[in-house]
Design a protein around this motif. Structure first.
Motif, PDB file in Angstrom:
ATOM      1  N   LEU A 126      11.297 -20.688  14.200  1.00 57.39           N
ATOM      2  CA  LEU A 126      10.429 -20.602  15.382  1.00 57.39           C
ATOM      3  C   LEU A 126       8.964 -20.720  14.989  1.00 57.39           C
ATOM      4  O   LEU A 126       8.143 -21.242  15.751  1.00 57.39           O
ATOM      5  CB  LEU A 126      10.675 -19.287  16.122  1.00 57.39           C
ATOM      6  CG  LEU A 126      12.034 -19.144  16.805  1.00 57.39           C
ATOM      7  CD1 LEU A 126      12.151 -17.790  17.479  1.00 57.39           C
ATOM      8  CD2 LEU A 126      12.241 -20.260  17.821  1.00 57.39           C
ATOM      9  N   LEU A 127       8.630 -20.219  13.818  1.00 58.39           N
ATOM     10  CA  LEU A 127       7.266 -20.378  13.310  1.00 58.39           C
ATOM     11  C   LEU A 127       6.931 -21.859  13.187  1.00 58.39           C
ATOM     12  O   LEU A 127       5.843 -22.309  13.589  1.00 58.39           O
ATOM     13  CB  LEU A 127       7.136 -19.675  11.954  1.00 58.39           C
ATOM     14  CG  LEU A 127       5.773 -19.735  11.269  1.00 58.39           C
ATOM     15  CD1 LEU A 127       4.748 -18.952  12.073  1.00 58.39           C
ATOM     16  CD2 LEU A 127       5.864 -19.169   9.851  1.00 58.39           C
ATOM     17  N   ALA A 128       7.887 -22.631  12.669  1.00 57.55           N
ATOM     18  CA  ALA A 128       7.677 -24.074  12.545  1.00 57.55           C
ATOM     19  C   ALA A 128       7.508 -24.730  13.911  1.00 57.55           C
ATOM     20  O   ALA A 128       6.640 -25.597  14.094  1.00 57.55           O
ATOM     21  CB  ALA A 128       8.857 -24.697  11.794  1.00 57.55           C
TER      22      ALA A 128
ATOM     23  N   TRP B 276       4.522 -11.360  16.333  1.00 56.87           N
ATOM     24  CA  TRP B 276       4.339 -12.567  15.511  1.00 56.87           C
ATOM     25  C   TRP B 276       4.772 -12.306  14.071  1.00 56.87           C
ATOM     26  O   TRP B 276       5.416 -13.142  13.439  1.00 56.87           O
ATOM     27  CB  TRP B 276       2.882 -13.014  15.561  1.00 56.87           C
ATOM     28  CG  TRP B 276       2.618 -14.237  14.756  1.00 56.87           C
ATOM     29  CD1 TRP B 276       2.129 -14.310  13.484  1.00 56.87           C
ATOM     30  CD2 TRP B 276       2.866 -15.596  15.151  1.00 56.87           C
ATOM     31  NE1 TRP B 276       2.044 -15.611  13.069  1.00 56.87           N
ATOM     32  CE2 TRP B 276       2.489 -16.427  14.062  1.00 56.87           C
ATOM     33  CE3 TRP B 276       3.362 -16.187  16.307  1.00 56.87           C
ATOM     34  CZ2 TRP B 276       2.593 -17.816  14.124  1.00 56.87           C
ATOM     35  CZ3 TRP B 276       3.457 -17.580  16.362  1.00 56.87           C
ATOM     36  CH2 TRP B 276       3.079 -18.377  15.280  1.00 56.87           C
ATOM     37  N   LYS B 277       4.452 -11.109  13.554  1.00 55.14           N
ATOM     38  CA  LYS B 277       4.828 -10.775  12.178  1.00 55.14           C
ATOM     39  C   LYS B 277       6.350 -10.712  12.040  1.00 55.14           C
ATOM     40  O   LYS B 277       6.916 -11.110  11.025  1.00 55.14           O
ATOM     41  CB  LYS B 277       4.178  -9.454  11.769  1.00 55.14           C
ATOM     42  CG  LYS B 277       2.647  -9.538  11.671  1.00 55.14           C
ATOM     43  CD  LYS B 277       2.018  -8.202  11.357  1.00 55.14           C
ATOM     44  CE  LYS B 277       0.513  -8.336  11.144  1.00 55.14           C
ATOM     45  NZ  LYS B 277      -0.189  -8.830  12.329  1.00 55.14           N
ATOM     46  N   VAL B 278       7.027 -10.188  13.080  1.00 50.52           N
ATOM     47  CA  VAL B 278       8.496 -10.168  13.068  1.00 50.52           C
ATOM     48  C   VAL B 278       9.043 -11.588  13.046  1.00 50.52           C
ATOM     49  O   VAL B 278      10.000 -11.898  12.325  1.00 50.52           O
ATOM     50  CB  VAL B 278       9.029  -9.406  14.305  1.00 50.52           C
ATOM     51  CG1 VAL B 278      10.539  -9.591  14.442  1.00 50.52           C
ATOM     52  CG2 VAL B 278       8.689  -7.925  14.205  1.00 50.52           C
ATOM     53  N   MET B 279       8.437 -12.464  13.820  1.00 48.21           N
ATOM     54  CA  MET B 279       8.894 -13.854  13.872  1.00 48.21           C
ATOM     55  C   MET B 279       8.695 -14.539  12.517  1.00 48.21           C
ATOM     56  O   MET B 279       9.558 -15.300  12.057  1.00 48.21           O
ATOM     57  CB  MET B 279       8.136 -14.614  14.971  1.00 48.21           C
ATOM     58  CG  MET B 279       8.773 -15.948  15.337  1.00 48.21           C
ATOM     59  SD  MET B 279       7.975 -16.712  16.762  1.00 48.21           S
ATOM     60  CE  MET B 279       6.514 -17.394  15.983  1.00 48.21           C
TER      61      MET B 279
ATOM     62  N   LEU C 187       9.483 -15.621  22.834  1.00 53.60           N
ATOM     63  CA  LEU C 187       9.957 -16.846  22.189  1.00 53.60           C
ATOM     64  C   LEU C 187      11.253 -16.577  21.422  1.00 53.60           C
ATOM     65  O   LEU C 187      12.205 -17.377  21.486  1.00 53.60           O
ATOM     66  CB  LEU C 187       8.882 -17.389  21.249  1.00 53.60           C
ATOM     67  CG  LEU C 187       9.222 -18.672  20.495  1.00 53.60           C
ATOM     68  CD1 LEU C 187       9.544 -19.815  21.457  1.00 53.60           C
ATOM     69  CD2 LEU C 187       8.078 -19.082  19.570  1.00 53.60           C
ATOM     70  N   ILE C 188      11.307 -15.455  20.712  1.00 57.11           N
ATOM     71  CA  ILE C 188      12.531 -15.088  19.977  1.00 57.11           C
ATOM     72  C   ILE C 188      13.687 -14.891  20.950  1.00 57.11           C
ATOM     73  O   ILE C 188      14.803 -15.370  20.733  1.00 57.11           O
ATOM     74  CB  ILE C 188      12.293 -13.801  19.156  1.00 57.11           C
ATOM     75  CG1 ILE C 188      11.233 -14.056  18.070  1.00 57.11           C
ATOM     76  CG2 ILE C 188      13.587 -13.302  18.532  1.00 57.11           C
ATOM     77  CD1 ILE C 188      10.751 -12.792  17.378  1.00 57.11           C
ATOM     78  N   LEU C 189      13.422 -14.173  22.041  1.00 54.66           N
ATOM     79  CA  LEU C 189      14.455 -13.907  23.053  1.00 54.66           C
ATOM     80  C   LEU C 189      14.979 -15.207  23.657  1.00 54.66           C
ATOM     81  O   LEU C 189      16.194 -15.401  23.803  1.00 54.66           O
ATOM     82  CB  LEU C 189      13.871 -13.015  24.150  1.00 54.66           C
ATOM     83  CG  LEU C 189      14.799 -12.644  25.295  1.00 54.66           C
ATOM     84  CD1 LEU C 189      15.825 -11.621  24.827  1.00 54.66           C
ATOM     85  CD2 LEU C 189      14.000 -12.099  26.474  1.00 54.66           C
TER      86      LEU C 189
END
Length: 361
Positions: A336-338, A326-329, A294-296
């Motif tokens: 992205l968490l939102a 997930w912890k990095v995000m 997701l981050i990528l």
């Protein structure tokens, strides 16, 4: 030794294919998902009033066997035909809330149908995914399927007299020819420097394929004047894969370097290669890499990959929440968490909201 292609006569065979479709809506579908093992059958249908072939559709809401128990199974069944067998292909879709076809599966071969025999997909769609997308795929608790059928009918052979010798047209070798220019550094006019390695290429081909390279060579930039471009922050192997795509339209090693090639494709405006990378990365989506994916996707504006990652996280939320990605995000990508929680809330809303009360008259 060359082939003698001359012939005294020749002919052709015309095969007729009949196409028709059937749309089927199952209401109160959530009740069928609660452990129901019996098949749900549609009404009998055919392609028209004069068609003697009769068909029906079957749905197993909880799979047709132990192997498919977590999936929705769909099958096309031939009930009656004057001549057996019938050869046919088929295509299943779900019709979503907007009336659009989605989640389609196509039979890869022509199947042999005999009366009472069904063909279809045991693992048509994962049941958890269907429920997570209920607002879109099960509007008003209804499942709507569309099945298109392609039946092979009569064939007619037509003999013809040969008037000229047959002419064999060789297959086009454009991609191979351009690939050879790149591989053998033939007639090159610019140098690309990657991590200290020199690669020679052709400005015209780079400019035709990449808007970023085109801008470099069109304007009075240092790269255009010196015919020398330094490529920073890119591994040579990733660069070679990207260049192979630029020259041939192929990227055979994406399965081992899709993440790096995605970044390169995004940087140089190679949208087709970017989509190919998204497909390759999607194949390896897992609980462990979902958040990183997701981050990528967000970093490189890969919208299709981003939606797939959000859908995956929605289905496997409790497991993904425990991963290091997930912890990095959470720490570094709060937007992205939102988005992930919004997708999760949207997927669960149909099951969490109470039914609307009717006004008293």
């Amino acid at each position: 030794m060359s082939d003698n292609l001359a012939a005294e006569s020749w002919g052709s065979t015309q095969i007729t294919v009949q196409t028709f479709s059937y749309r089927w809506t199952i209401s109160n579908f959530s009740f069928c998902l609660e452990g129901m093992r019996e098949a749900i059958e549609s009404a009998t249908f055919s392609s028209g009033a004069n068609d003697k072939l009769q068909w029906l559709l079957k749905v197993h809401a909880n799979g047709s066997d132990e192997d498919s128990k977590d999936y929705l199974s769909v099958h096309l069944v031939l009930l009656r035909c004057p001549k057996s067998p019938v050869w046919a292909k088929f295509h299943f879709w779900i019709i979503n809330a907007e009336g659009e076809k989605c989640q389609g599966l196509w039979s890869q071969i022509v199947f042999r149908f005999v009366p009472g025999k069904g063909r279809g997909f045991k693992k048509f769609i994962l049941r958890d995914f269907l429920l997570s997308q209920a607002e879109r795929l099960l509007p008003k608790n209804r499942l709507t399927l569309l099945c298109e059928v392609y039946i092979v009918q009569d064939s007619c052979s037509i003999p013809r007299q040969n008037t000229t010798s047959a002419i064999k047209v060789p297959s086009c070798s454009l991609m191979d020819d351009l690939g050879a220019l790149w591989k053998n550094s033939l007639f090159t006019d610019c140098c690309l420097l990657v991590s200290g390695q020199e690669f020679w290429a052709h400005k015209a081909i780079l400019a035709a394929r990449s808007p970023v390279f085109r801008a470099m060579f069109e304007h009075e930039l240092e790269e255009g004047q010196k015919n020398r471009v330094e490529i920073k922050d890119l591994e040579p192997q990733v660069f070679k894969e990207m260049m192979g795509f630029i020259y041939t339209g192929k990227a055979p090693n994406l399965h081992t370097m899709a993440t790096g090639v995605l970044a390169a494709a995004d940087r140089y405006g190679l949208e087709c290669l970017k989509s190919m990378c998204e497909v390759a990365i999607c194949r390896d989506l897992s609980v462990e890499n979902a958040a990183h994916t997701l981050i990528l996707a967000d970093l490189h504006s890969a919208e299709q990959l981003k939606m797939k990652a959000l859908d995956f996280i929605t289905v496997h939320a409790s497991e993904v929440f425990e991963t290091s990605g997930w912890k990095v995000m959470v720490d570094f990508h709060p937007h992205l968490l939102a988005e992930a929680f919004h997708a999760l809330a949207s997927a669960q809303r149909p099951f969490l909201e109470p039914p609307l009360k009717r006004p008293k008259r």
